[in-house]
Enzyme design. Structure first.
Site, short mmCIF file in Angstrom:
data_model
loop_
_atom_site.label_atom_id
_atom_site.label_comp_id
_atom_site.label_asym_id
_atom_site.label_seq_id
_atom_site.Cartn_x
_atom_site.Cartn_y
_atom_site.Cartn_z
N TYR A 68 0.83 -1.21 0.00
CA TYR A 68 0.00 0.00 0.00
C TYR A 68 0.86 1.26 0.00
O TYR A 68 1.66 1.49 0.91
CB TYR A 68 -0.89 -0.08 1.24
N HIS A 82 -2.72 7.56 -0.28
CA HIS A 82 -3.31 8.46 0.73
C HIS A 82 -2.31 9.31 1.51
O HIS A 82 -2.67 9.91 2.52
CB HIS A 82 -4.17 7.66 1.72
N ASP A 96 -9.08 11.62 -2.37
CA ASP A 96 -9.59 10.32 -2.81
C ASP A 96 -11.08 10.20 -2.47
O ASP A 96 -11.86 9.71 -3.28
CB ASP A 96 -8.79 9.22 -2.11
#
Ligand code: ADP
Ligand code: SF4
Length: 689
Positions: free
Chosen positions: A169, A172, A265
């Site tokens: 990941y 963000h 997002d």
């Protein structure tokens, strides 16, 4: 029957060693449950799988105690003791033939480690970005090797727990892999800093090692923010976002791509349209043969088909649309498009994470209640508790009527006005809030399919009408009105002299009556969206506009739903003046007196129109009239009269919808107020990890 135009959405997709049965992909999303409410989390994700999402992912799973997000309630996979909780979710997802995805995360300098008290680690010595007095330490090469090993260990654990998909990941602006990628966060001079190849190194190593460790059985997928919307200061889709995908193109089994940070997002509908991320992510498929997932609050099946046919994505990523309607894929599959409960983009769901409480949703009142109340979004048990009367056709009344109708009860729904929706009908006319009308539209649409519900517009009910209605149980959902005397969180008595100033109420403005004269002062101690959006209305009408708030920022509570920065930016750009840390003390004709919340110092400013956005009063006159005639209820066949929604206690729209739904679930039952009405997840005293 499914419309053949949508067949493409139901094609299977190969993701490395696993196969998704269709193209619906619930991307990782927070839910305010995590390690604290694992059974709630498992049941909620299981419902999504039942609703047809072929992939259902966790929220963030912290992989190690040196990067933990307390007090926020994320998942944990620190060691084997965390696995039983996660296995519950995997079982719930597998039970419906879907794939379970684990979002492994090492948060780096996005974690303050307030619980573990371990100094956080990041690419360089830097304050954490959480606002805590905590500084991250720059990883040395040994630390980097440790982080890589922790990721591999967590991936192996995820595989043992039964997950089919394991995430690497870098999204963000919250994870160490993205921090290493970013020139802003990574100014190292060793082989992990400098050129993009060096900054990608840790990402590549973690990706390769995770594949090596679990790639035989699990798909190893990447989440990458390809644009941070920061221009040259950040990763951009034309620049290093593009080049990072090019460098790693065939390594992951799937690319889950989006924009960062989280407020971009998960931008709300007030500021973005469905599909708002397409311009940023559309390049990705040209660089890789691996499937691509993207999000953008997609609720329209035609749009979903378009973005697949145009080669923008292979799978429809969704967090919010899957929250508002966990059965969205099933409904498309069954040709029940009118039944899709579309997300309104209000971001109440996100406030669960921000406030460390289980998720809730404006459109879907069962969200978060799947385990603790056993509520299923599509199942309402039949009832024979007698006919119902619902007075008021706002969010609470409409939800109560639809849900009682689904319980196969005879229902009468009466609304005084000539249109449905109550407050949402009016608020949806405010700038940016048009999607909020979906709260009304979905419910009014559902009424069409419920012949046992009779609905009446232009039917203001009196106590006589109610007692003559033949209803056994009556819900009074008559809403609320905004106060005009300034009483609220900071002024517990009417403001001195308020009768001397020209007051325009919130309800006036919601009815389209814009003040004639500026300066207009919006006194906002409500602190959610209303003050900010009315300031926008006033400024757009060309009036000099001032927001007075006791807080440091406008619309303070929208910090929780990720809108605050956009709201304040927009107001400043519209030329709105903001007086922060000020309480409205008194009014005189043409001017008002403000007081500093810290020093008590006073100042006077011009005010030709005052709009107090402070608090509301329930419209409970009908209920009080009925209460006064309680001795007549039995003869009229009435067993209960209950206030619900804003008429009981004014609140947010989600609370009104929830109240309407709860009324329908509990219909006809004697509720013991001494008993907690839901299951709780026990913390076993004496047990330890
Ligand atoms: P909530 O958010 O609790 O649903 P709203 O204010 O949105 O509350 O909706 C309340 C609705 O009730 C409004 O549409 C209002 O017109 C209607 N209403 C109020 N009083 C009566 C009444 N006596 N008879 C029928 N409808 C009423
Ligand atoms: Fe959509 Fe609002 Fe529900 Fe979130 S809370 S899923 S934004 S309707």
């Amino acid at each position: 029957m499914r419309d053949s135009r949508y067949d493409i959405l139901f094609e299977p997709v190969q993701i490395g060693p696993v196969t998704a049965r269709n193209r619906f992909y619930q991307v990782p999303h927070c839910c305010g449950m995590g390690h604290r409410y694992p059974q709630s989390m498992a049941a909620m994700r299981g419902i999504k799988a039942e609703g047809g999402w072929a992939v259902v992912c966790t929220e963030e799973l912290e992989i190690h105690h040196t990067a933990e997000l307390a007090p926020y309630l994320e998942g944990r996979i620190w060691d084997d003791q965390d696995l039983p909780a996660l296995e519950k979710m995997v079982e719930a997802v597998h039970a419906h033939g879907s794939l379970a995805g684990a979002e492994l995360v090492y948060n780096g300098h996005h974690a303050s480690n307030l619980y573990s008290r371990a100094p956080p680690l990041g690419p360089m010595h830097l304050m954490t970005d959480c606002g805590d007095p905590v500084q991250a330490r720059a990883l040395d090469l040994e630390d980097i090797r440790n982080v890589r090993r922790w990721h591999v260990q967590a991936a192996r654990r995820a595989k043992r727990a039964g997950f089919d998909i394991v995430y690497v990941y870098a999204g963000h602006d919250m994870t160490i892999l993205q921090h290493f990628l970013s020139r802003r966060h990574n100014q190292r001079t060793d082989e992990y800093g400098g050129s993009l190849e060096n900054r990608v190194r840790l990402f590549r190593e973690v990706l390769e090692e995770t594949k090596e460790a679990v790639g035989d059985k699990c798909a190893v997928v990447v989440r990458l923010a390809v644009d941070e919307l920061l221009g040259e200061d950040g990763i951009t889709a034309e620049g290093e976002g593009h080049d990072t995908v090019a460098l790693l193109a065939e390594l992951p089994d799937l690319w889950d791509v989006n924009v960062a940070g989280w407020a971009n997002d998960s931008a709300s509908a007030r500021f973005t349209e469905e599909g708002y991320q397409e311009p940023y992510i559309k390049f990705v498929k040209s660089l890789t043969s691996k499937p691509v997932v993207g999000v953008g609050r997609y609720t329209s099946p035609d749009t979903m088909v378009r973005i697949i046919k145009q080669g923008i994505v292979d799978m429809i990523g969704a967090a919010r649309p899957s929250i508002a309607d966990p059965f969205l894929p099933k409904k498309i599959e069954q040709g029940r498009l009118d039944d899709i409960r579309e997300c309104i983009g209000c971001n109440i769901c996100i406030t669960g994470d921000s406030t460390c409480t289980p998720i809730r949703c404006t459109q879907n009142p069962t969200m978060g209640e799947e385990w603790r109340k056993g509520w299923h979004p599509e199942v309402m048990p039949a009832s024979s508790a007698g006919p119902a009367l619902i007075v008021g056709g706002g969010p609470a009344g409409l939800e109560a009527a639809v849900s009682l109708g689904r319980r196969r009860l005879e229902v009468n729904l009466a609304e005084a006005r000539e249109d449905w929706g109550g407050r949402v009908a009016r608020e949806a006319k405010l700038p940016g809030l048009a999607t909020w009308a979906r709260v009304r539209d979905w419910r009014v649409g559902q009424l069409i399919g419920l012949p046992n519900v009779n609905s009446y517009l232009a039917s203001a009910m009196t106590a006589d009408d109610v007692l003559a209605s033949g209803a056994r149980h009556v819900a009074i959902a008559t809403g609320s009105r905004w106060r005009t005397d300034g009483v609220g969180r900071f002024n517990h008595h009417p403001i001195d002299g308020i009768a001397d100033v020209n007051v325009s109420s919130v309800d006036d403005m919601l009815s389209g009556r814009i003040p004639a004269l500026g300066p207009v002062v919006i006194y906002d101690s409500d602190e959610y969206y209303m003050g900010g959006v009315l300031a926008e209305v006033s400024a757009r009408a060309g009036l000099a506009t001032i927001v007075v708030t006791p807080h440091s920022v406008v619309s303070r509570w929208t910090l929780n739903n990720l809108e605050q920065a956009r709201i304040q930016t927009q107001l400043l750009e519209l030329g709105v003046t903001i007086h922060a840390h000020r309480i409205l003390k008194s009014c005189r004709s043409g001017e008002i007196e403000l007081e500093c919340t810290y020093t008590g110092r006073k100042e006077t400013i011009e005010c030709q129109t005052l709009v107090p956005v402070t608090s509301r009063l329930p419209e409970d006159g009908l209920w009080r009239a009925l209460k006064a005639r309680q001795n007549e209820w039995a003869d009229a066949g009435v067993r209960s009269v209950q206030l619900i929604g804003d008429a009981y206690a004014p609140g947010i729209i989600a609370a009104a919808v929830y109240a309407g739904h709860r009324y329908a679930r509990d219909y006809g039952e004697e509720i013991d107020p001494d008993i907690t009405p839901f299951k709780r997840e026990a913390i076993e005293v004496g047990a330890e990890f």
